[in-house]
Design a protein around this motif. Structure first.
Motif, PDB file in Angstrom:
ATOM      1  N   MET A  30       0.809  -1.209   0.000  1.00 24.08           N
ATOM      2  CA  MET A  30       0.000   0.000   0.000  1.00 24.08           C
ATOM      3  C   MET A  30       0.846   1.263   0.000  1.00 24.08           C
ATOM      4  O   MET A  30       0.310   2.371  -0.066  1.00 24.08           O
ATOM      5  CB  MET A  30      -0.939  -0.014   1.212  1.00 24.08           C
ATOM      6  CG  MET A  30      -1.933  -1.174   1.185  1.00 24.08           C
ATOM      7  SD  MET A  30      -2.922  -1.315   2.693  1.00 24.08           S
ATOM      8  CE  MET A  30      -3.982   0.112   2.545  1.00 24.08           C
ATOM      9  N   CYS A  31       2.168   1.104   0.045  1.00 25.12           N
ATOM     10  CA  CYS A  31       3.064   2.259   0.013  1.00 25.12           C
ATOM     11  C   CYS A  31       3.582   2.492  -1.410  1.00 25.12           C
ATOM     12  O   CYS A  31       3.344   3.546  -1.997  1.00 25.12           O
ATOM     13  CB  CYS A  31       4.229   2.052   0.969  1.00 25.12           C
ATOM     14  SG  CYS A  31       5.391   3.438   1.043  1.00 25.12           S
ATOM     15  N   CYS A  32       4.272   1.500  -1.981  1.00 25.43           N
ATOM     16  CA  CYS A  32       4.829   1.678  -3.334  1.00 25.43           C
ATOM     17  C   CYS A  32       3.860   1.226  -4.421  1.00 25.43           C
ATOM     18  O   CYS A  32       3.978   1.660  -5.567  1.00 25.43           O
ATOM     19  CB  CYS A  32       6.129   0.888  -3.461  1.00 25.43           C
ATOM     20  SG  CYS A  32       5.937  -0.915  -3.355  1.00 25.43           S
ATOM     21  N   GLU A  33       2.914   0.362  -4.072  1.00 23.02           N
ATOM     22  CA  GLU A  33       1.932  -0.169  -5.021  1.00 23.02           C
ATOM     23  C   GLU A  33       2.594  -0.869  -6.210  1.00 23.02           C
ATOM     24  O   GLU A  33       2.051  -0.895  -7.303  1.00 23.02           O
ATOM     25  CB  GLU A  33       1.002   0.954  -5.520  1.00 23.02           C
ATOM     26  CG  GLU A  33       0.164   1.572  -4.426  1.00 23.02           C
ATOM     27  CD  GLU A  33      -0.789   2.622  -4.954  1.00 23.02           C
ATOM     28  OE1 GLU A  33      -0.624   3.045  -6.130  1.00 23.02           O
ATOM     29  OE2 GLU A  33      -1.705   3.026  -4.208  1.00 23.02           O
ATOM     30  N   ILE A  34       3.772  -1.423  -5.974  1.00 20.39           N
ATOM     31  CA  ILE A  34       4.504  -2.138  -7.020  1.00 20.39           C
ATOM     32  C   ILE A  34       4.736  -3.591  -6.619  1.00 20.39           C
ATOM     33  O   ILE A  34       4.353  -4.511  -7.339  1.00 20.39           O
ATOM     34  CB  ILE A  34       5.860  -1.450  -7.319  1.00 20.39           C
ATOM     35  CG1 ILE A  34       5.639  -0.024  -7.830  1.00 20.39           C
ATOM     36  CG2 ILE A  34       6.669  -2.274  -8.328  1.00 20.39           C
ATOM     37  CD1 ILE A  34       6.925   0.760  -8.005  1.00 20.39           C
ATOM     38  N   HIS A  35       5.341  -3.780  -5.459  1.00 20.30           N
ATOM     39  CA  HIS A  35       5.688  -5.124  -4.999  1.00 20.30           C
ATOM     40  C   HIS A  35       4.519  -5.752  -4.241  1.00 20.30           C
ATOM     41  O   HIS A  35       3.623  -5.048  -3.737  1.00 20.30           O
ATOM     42  CB  HIS A  35       6.922  -5.077  -4.099  1.00 20.30           C
ATOM     43  CG  HIS A  35       8.119  -4.467  -4.757  1.00 20.30           C
ATOM     44  ND1 HIS A  35       8.774  -5.057  -5.818  1.00 20.30           N
ATOM     45  CD2 HIS A  35       8.782  -3.315  -4.510  1.00 20.30           C
ATOM     46  CE1 HIS A  35       9.791  -4.314  -6.192  1.00 20.30           C
ATOM     47  NE2 HIS A  35       9.815  -3.234  -5.425  1.00 20.30           N
ATOM     48  N   ASP A  36       4.545  -7.074  -4.151  1.00 23.05           N
ATOM     49  CA  ASP A  36       3.533  -7.783  -3.378  1.00 23.05           C
ATOM     50  C   ASP A  36       3.754  -7.547  -1.886  1.00 23.05           C
ATOM     51  O   ASP A  36       4.894  -7.452  -1.414  1.00 23.05           O
ATOM     52  CB  ASP A  36       3.604  -9.292  -3.657  1.00 23.05           C
ATOM     53  CG  ASP A  36       3.150  -9.624  -5.067  1.00 23.05           C
ATOM     54  OD1 ASP A  36       2.395  -8.826  -5.645  1.00 23.05           O
ATOM     55  OD2 ASP A  36       3.553 -10.679  -5.593  1.00 23.05           O
ATOM     56  N   ALA A  37       2.653  -7.471  -1.146  1.00 26.09           N
ATOM     57  CA  ALA A  37       2.745  -7.272   0.300  1.00 26.09           C
ATOM     58  C   ALA A  37       3.252  -8.539   0.980  1.00 26.09           C
ATOM     59  O   ALA A  37       2.916  -9.655   0.578  1.00 26.09           O
ATOM     60  CB  ALA A  37       1.380  -6.885   0.860  1.00 26.09           C
TER      61      ALA A  37
ATOM     62  N   TRP B  47       2.527  -3.904   3.890  1.00 26.11           N
ATOM     63  CA  TRP B  47       3.838  -3.441   3.452  1.00 26.11           C
ATOM     64  C   TRP B  47       4.565  -4.530   2.674  1.00 26.11           C
ATOM     65  O   TRP B  47       4.367  -5.719   2.922  1.00 26.11           O
ATOM     66  CB  TRP B  47       4.724  -3.088   4.649  1.00 26.11           C
ATOM     67  CG  TRP B  47       4.265  -1.977   5.539  1.00 26.11           C
ATOM     68  CD1 TRP B  47       3.486  -2.087   6.648  1.00 26.11           C
ATOM     69  CD2 TRP B  47       4.598  -0.588   5.426  1.00 26.11           C
ATOM     70  NE1 TRP B  47       3.300  -0.859   7.236  1.00 26.11           N
ATOM     71  CE2 TRP B  47       3.980   0.079   6.498  1.00 26.11           C
ATOM     72  CE3 TRP B  47       5.362   0.142   4.527  1.00 26.11           C
ATOM     73  CZ2 TRP B  47       4.106   1.450   6.696  1.00 26.11           C
ATOM     74  CZ3 TRP B  47       5.492   1.508   4.716  1.00 26.11           C
ATOM     75  CH2 TRP B  47       4.861   2.157   5.790  1.00 26.11           C
ATOM     76  N   CYS B  48       5.446  -4.119   1.776  1.00 25.39           N
ATOM     77  CA  CYS B  48       6.451  -5.034   1.242  1.00 25.39           C
ATOM     78  C   CYS B  48       7.689  -4.883   2.134  1.00 25.39           C
ATOM     79  O   CYS B  48       7.788  -3.941   2.926  1.00 25.39           O
ATOM     80  CB  CYS B  48       6.781  -4.723  -0.212  1.00 25.39           C
ATOM     81  SG  CYS B  48       7.599  -3.138  -0.492  1.00 25.39           S
ATOM     82  N   ASP B  49       8.634  -5.785   2.012  1.00 16.32           N
ATOM     83  CA  ASP B  49       9.815  -5.755   2.882  1.00 16.32           C
ATOM     84  C   ASP B  49      10.609  -4.469   2.727  1.00 16.32           C
ATOM     85  O   ASP B  49      11.065  -3.876   3.717  1.00 16.32           O
ATOM     86  CB  ASP B  49      10.721  -6.958   2.573  1.00 16.32           C
ATOM     87  CG  ASP B  49      10.094  -8.273   3.020  1.00 16.32           C
ATOM     88  OD1 ASP B  49       9.307  -8.250   3.978  1.00 16.32           O
ATOM     89  OD2 ASP B  49      10.398  -9.311   2.412  1.00 16.32           O
ATOM     90  N   SER B  50      10.783  -4.009   1.480  1.00 13.06           N
ATOM     91  CA  SER B  50      11.606  -2.822   1.226  1.00 13.06           C
ATOM     92  C   SER B  50      11.000  -1.569   1.851  1.00 13.06           C
ATOM     93  O   SER B  50      11.684  -0.812   2.555  1.00 13.06           O
ATOM     94  CB  SER B  50      11.790  -2.614  -0.283  1.00 13.06           C
ATOM     95  OG  SER B  50      12.418  -3.731  -0.868  1.00 13.06           O
TER      96      SER B  50
END
Length: 231
Positions: free
Chosen positions: A181-188, A205-208
């Motif tokens: 929900m932050c970058c909307e690119i990677h899977d949570a 969140w994703c890890d990054s």
């Protein structure tokens, strides 16, 4: 001296194609070939996947550590003697001597491991609907649930099939992955509750992104987080 024959364009193309084909998979392996180890974790038992010669037991260190530090799997019982010990503890609530014995009582670990190849479905002790773990490729985790278990009736067509036909895929569930929900690119990969750095709760969140938003170990520990597994 004999003159060397010049190679035609077709011959050069064939040599280049052969080199590319031979070097294509040098230093590269598919994920399932690079790490062929895995296990199922069902009711305090690790079922190690040892089908490949290159596989290693991922559960060995966990089982050894649990025995060394007397770590028990929550909700599991090693044998019937646990029931007797629990009964003695309940009777000794009013006795100072028995209360001391209760505090000193240390139960051994109940984590065990077995070879998956030597285990059949009838050997499993499962609870329908309970979440179990399947890990493969070294660190890729999946949640496994047994939704329904029944005995096949001899009048049905399924019961007449050979055992080699099992397991039978009846249907495949649609995979729904939540994005970060932050970058909307990677899977949570992380679910956070009551996070001061998030816009809502729960926040995925994703890890990054989680590491960037929570740079210190103290901030990570103060945030209530759980691993996220896609539906």
């Amino acid at each position: 001296k004999k003159k060397k024959k010049k190679k035609t364009k077709n011959e050069n193309n064939k040599e280049n194609t052969a080199k590319k084909t031979n070097n294509k998979y040098i230093g590269y392996k598919e994920a399932n070939e690079a790490n062929e180890s895995g296990f199922f974790f069902i009711e305090n038992v690790f079922y190690d996947d040892s089908r490949s010669e290159n596989s290693v037991s991922l559960s060995k260190n966990i089982v050894d550590m649990s025995k060394k530090h007397f770590i028990r799997c929550p909700g599991m019982k090693l044998d019937d003697s646990d029931n007797e010990n629990d009964a003695e503890e309940d009777e000794g609530k009013g006795s100072p001597v028995k209360q001391q014995k209760k505090e000193k009582l240390i139960k051994p670990s109940n984590f065990t491991s077995r070879d998956m190849r030597e285990t059949t479905f009838s050997d499993l002790e499962i609870v329908p609907g309970k979440a179990y773990l399947y890990r493969h490729q070294g660190a890729c985790d999946h949640i496994v649930r047994f939704r329904d278990v029944r005995v096949a009736h001899m009048d049905t067509n399924i019961a007449k099939l050979s055992s080699k036909c099992y397991p039978i895929v009846i249907s495949e569930a649609r995979r729904v992955r939540k994005s970060c929900m932050c970058c909307e690119i990677h899977d949570a990969t992380i679910t956070a509750y009551g996070d001061e750095m998030a816009m809502c709760s729960p926040f995925f969140w994703c890890d990054s992104c989680f590491d960037i938003a929570h740079p210190t170990e103290k901030e990570k520990e103060e945030t209530e987080t759980y691993p996220y597994f896609f539906e």
